[in-house]
Design a protein around this motif. Structure first.
Motif, PDB file in Angstrom:
ATOM      1  N   UNK A 170       0.826  -1.204   0.000  1.00 36.64           N
ATOM      2  CA  UNK A 170       0.000   0.000   0.000  1.00 36.64           C
ATOM      3  C   UNK A 170       0.862   1.257   0.000  1.00 36.64           C
ATOM      4  N   UNK A 171       1.841   1.313   0.875  1.00 40.51           N
ATOM      5  CA  UNK A 171       2.702   2.484   0.962  1.00 40.51           C
ATOM      6  C   UNK A 171       3.418   2.729  -0.362  1.00 40.51           C
ATOM      7  N   UNK A 172       4.015   1.695  -0.915  1.00 40.81           N
ATOM      8  CA  UNK A 172       4.743   1.842  -2.173  1.00 40.81           C
ATOM      9  C   UNK A 172       3.807   2.166  -3.334  1.00 40.81           C
ATOM     10  N   UNK A 173       2.640   1.516  -3.351  1.00 41.43           N
ATOM     11  CA  UNK A 173       1.681   1.773  -4.425  1.00 41.43           C
ATOM     12  C   UNK A 173       1.160   3.198  -4.399  1.00 41.43           C
ATOM     13  N   UNK A 174       0.812   3.685  -3.211  1.00 41.62           N
ATOM     14  CA  UNK A 174       0.332   5.063  -3.105  1.00 41.62           C
ATOM     15  C   UNK A 174       1.426   6.063  -3.450  1.00 41.62           C
ATOM     16  N   UNK A 175       2.641   5.832  -2.953  1.00 39.44           N
ATOM     17  CA  UNK A 175       3.737   6.751  -3.278  1.00 39.44           C
ATOM     18  C   UNK A 175       4.007   6.770  -4.783  1.00 39.44           C
ATOM     19  N   UNK A 176       3.902   5.620  -5.421  1.00 36.47           N
ATOM     20  CA  UNK A 176       4.114   5.555  -6.869  1.00 36.47           C
ATOM     21  C   UNK A 176       3.036   6.336  -7.609  1.00 36.47           C
ATOM     22  N   UNK A 177       1.764   6.111  -7.261  1.00 38.62           N
ATOM     23  CA  UNK A 177       0.685   6.795  -7.979  1.00 38.62           C
ATOM     24  C   UNK A 177       0.703   8.295  -7.689  1.00 38.62           C
ATOM     25  N   UNK A 178       1.042   8.693  -6.468  1.00 36.95           N
ATOM     26  CA  UNK A 178       1.172  10.120  -6.164  1.00 36.95           C
ATOM     27  C   UNK A 178       2.243  10.743  -7.056  1.00 36.95           C
ATOM     28  N   UNK A 179       3.378  10.079  -7.168  1.00 38.73           N
ATOM     29  CA  UNK A 179       4.477  10.579  -7.989  1.00 38.73           C
ATOM     30  C   UNK A 179       4.090  10.623  -9.465  1.00 38.73           C
ATOM     31  N   UNK A 180       3.501   9.545  -9.964  1.00 36.95           N
ATOM     32  CA  UNK A 180       3.105   9.483 -11.377  1.00 36.95           C
ATOM     33  C   UNK A 180       2.089  10.565 -11.734  1.00 36.95           C
ATOM     34  N   UNK A 181       1.204  10.884 -10.821  1.00 38.41           N
ATOM     35  CA  UNK A 181       0.161  11.879 -11.084  1.00 38.41           C
ATOM     36  C   UNK A 181       0.591  13.304 -10.726  1.00 38.41           C
ATOM     37  N   UNK A 182       1.788  13.453 -10.159  1.00 41.81           N
ATOM     38  CA  UNK A 182       2.256  14.783  -9.792  1.00 41.81           C
ATOM     39  C   UNK A 182       1.523  15.361  -8.587  1.00 41.81           C
ATOM     40  N   UNK A 183       1.064  14.478  -7.695  1.00 45.75           N
ATOM     41  CA  UNK A 183       0.348  14.883  -6.484  1.00 45.75           C
ATOM     42  C   UNK A 183       1.353  14.943  -5.353  1.00 45.75           C
TER      43      UNK A 183
END
Length: 91
Positions: free
Chosen positions: A9-22
């Motif tokens: 969860x932590x890695x997945x959320x950090x990845x999607x935040x980064x990919x989306x520029x959030x």
């Protein structure tokens, strides 16, 4: 199991935040994490509200991984977060 699910969860959320520029980051121990926001507070609250209202997913502080969570649950959460961020105009 809990450490593995929490790490996913932590890695997945950090990845999607980064990919989306959030500008937000999940931190902490994998079994109990939190989100540190870099975005304006109103943007962050809109994100959390949409996630609950539109996707029926609650993430905030703290987040707890438990034995009931599966890798499929984590994937659904990460996908939903990506969808909400996209709808909000993040890449």
């Amino acid at each position: 199991h809990i450490n593995g699910i929490g790490s996913l969860l932590m890695n997945g959320l950090n990845t999607i935040f980064s990919e989306r520029g959030f500008d937000a980051k999940v931190y902490g121990h994998p079994s109990r994490t939190a989100i540190k926001m870099g975005v304006a507070q109103n943007v962050y609250w809109e994100f959390l509200s949409r996630l609950v209202d539109e996707k029926n997913i609650l993430i905030h502080r703290p987040q707890f991984a438990c034995y009931a969570h599966t890798p499929e649950d984590v994937e659904k959460t990460v996908v939903a977060v990506g969808e909400v961020l996209k709808e909000m105009g993040f890449k």
